[in-house]
Design an enzyme around this catalytic site. Sequence first.
Site, mmCIF file in Angstrom:
data_model
loop_
_atom_site.group_PDB
_atom_site.id
_atom_site.type_symbol
_atom_site.label_atom_id
_atom_site.label_comp_id
_atom_site.label_asym_id
_atom_site.label_seq_id
_atom_site.Cartn_x
_atom_site.Cartn_y
_atom_site.Cartn_z
ATOM 1 N N ASP A 1 -8.279 -5.222 -6.690
ATOM 2 C CA ASP A 1 -7.871 -4.006 -5.986
ATOM 3 C C ASP A 1 -8.120 -2.792 -6.873
ATOM 4 O O ASP A 1 -7.440 -2.589 -7.866
ATOM 5 C CB ASP A 1 -6.392 -4.110 -5.617
ATOM 6 N N HIS B 1 -8.169 -4.351 -2.023
ATOM 7 C CA HIS B 1 -6.861 -3.894 -1.564
ATOM 8 C C HIS B 1 -6.388 -4.674 -0.348
ATOM 9 O O HIS B 1 -5.181 -4.840 -0.133
ATOM 10 C CB HIS B 1 -6.934 -2.394 -1.246
ATOM 11 N N SER C 1 0.848 -1.187 0.000
ATOM 12 C CA SER C 1 0.000 0.000 0.000
ATOM 13 C C SER C 1 0.891 1.248 0.000
ATOM 14 O O SER C 1 1.832 1.316 -0.783
ATOM 15 C CB SER C 1 -0.957 -0.042 1.192
#
Length: 401
Positions: free
Chosen positions: A318, A351, A146
């Site tokens: 994602d 995600h 991330s």
Amino acid sequence: MSEQQTASLGEFTFECGESIPDLELAYETYGEFTGDNAVLVCHALTGSAHVAGGRRRSDTSGQAHAWWDDIVGPGKAVDTTDYYVICANIPGSCYGSSGPPSTNPETGEPWGTTFPAVTVGDWTRAQRRLLDHLGVPHLHAVVGGSVGGMNVLDWAKRHPDHVNRVAVVAAAARLDPQCLALDAIARRAITTDPNWNGGDYYGEDPPVEGLALARQIGHVMYLSKSSMQDKFGRRSSGIDAGRDSFEMDPAAGFFPYREVESYLDYQGEKFARRFDANSYLYLTRAMDNYDLASGYESDRDALAAFDGEALLISFTGDWHFTVEQSEAVADAFRESGTDTAHHVVDSDHGHDAFLVEPDRVGPPLDDFLVDGVAGKAVSDTTPDDDDGDEFAPVHTSLFSD
């Protein structure tokens, strides 16, 4: 279990031009340093230095559960019997490092919003200083997911001679406008909470409602449409179930309180108990501001000095950091002459997949750390594949051959 430590690193000037007299970084280390086996793990937005080692004591600062315990540890993908692993809480956070809730030594009060603005570049510079403090001149690898993946990219850009391999998981060179917009709304939820009080709420009631709403927005970003359908559908938790969580208007009692609402309320309330609202403002702004190409003509130029190997891992479900965005970063590495692989995982988890699917993340990461892009479990994107698929097949099990 590794114990959290704090390094006092002296005066630190942030990229905004402001300084603090003593930067403190909370960090944990795992394994033994042999001179060439150091791996820096960069945590995600609201993570901590506690990357591995199970559950902490309740009186220890930071998240109770290790946030990547299925990936980092003895015999795991980032094997702490082979590697010396370092993870540091980033400046601006609230898990032991200098940030808005920490004490300004000149006033004896929390910094609040007088703390300098922080950037991803500041995180990298602070980590470099910590490594100097620990006697680690060079890294075998930097790994992160991330916004931690953005931190990894910044290492390749800022310190290209200090690291052999970079693994960028579920990240991108910059946020797209949709994610920028959602982050802006999340920050507005905090700053419009009356208890925020311009950031001066320490010792008073904190803006928990605004922070909880901000986190709810984040959770919607972290899940895919498919995972939300599977997890919640349109199921109801009962008409009266939400009354204890928040104030409702009379007409709302006619309609169901859905499971997806219950989930968001639970996650928001839990997060507001463990995190600091000002830190959330600071860290989301740092993420929003990051642009790999800043100061260069292109992403390729920003990475041109990096002479190691790069692995990108992305997830088909994602939409926060998409497969296409990872492919663009992979292309930038390739164009700069870096040996690169982009490993795409077919996943419906959104995600969150980089945290909840260790059996899919572990094998390519493990093999990359050992053998680079030639690793057995490392697949790469092949746009010219004969089957017409945009991306190559991936390994689907930790135990696959």
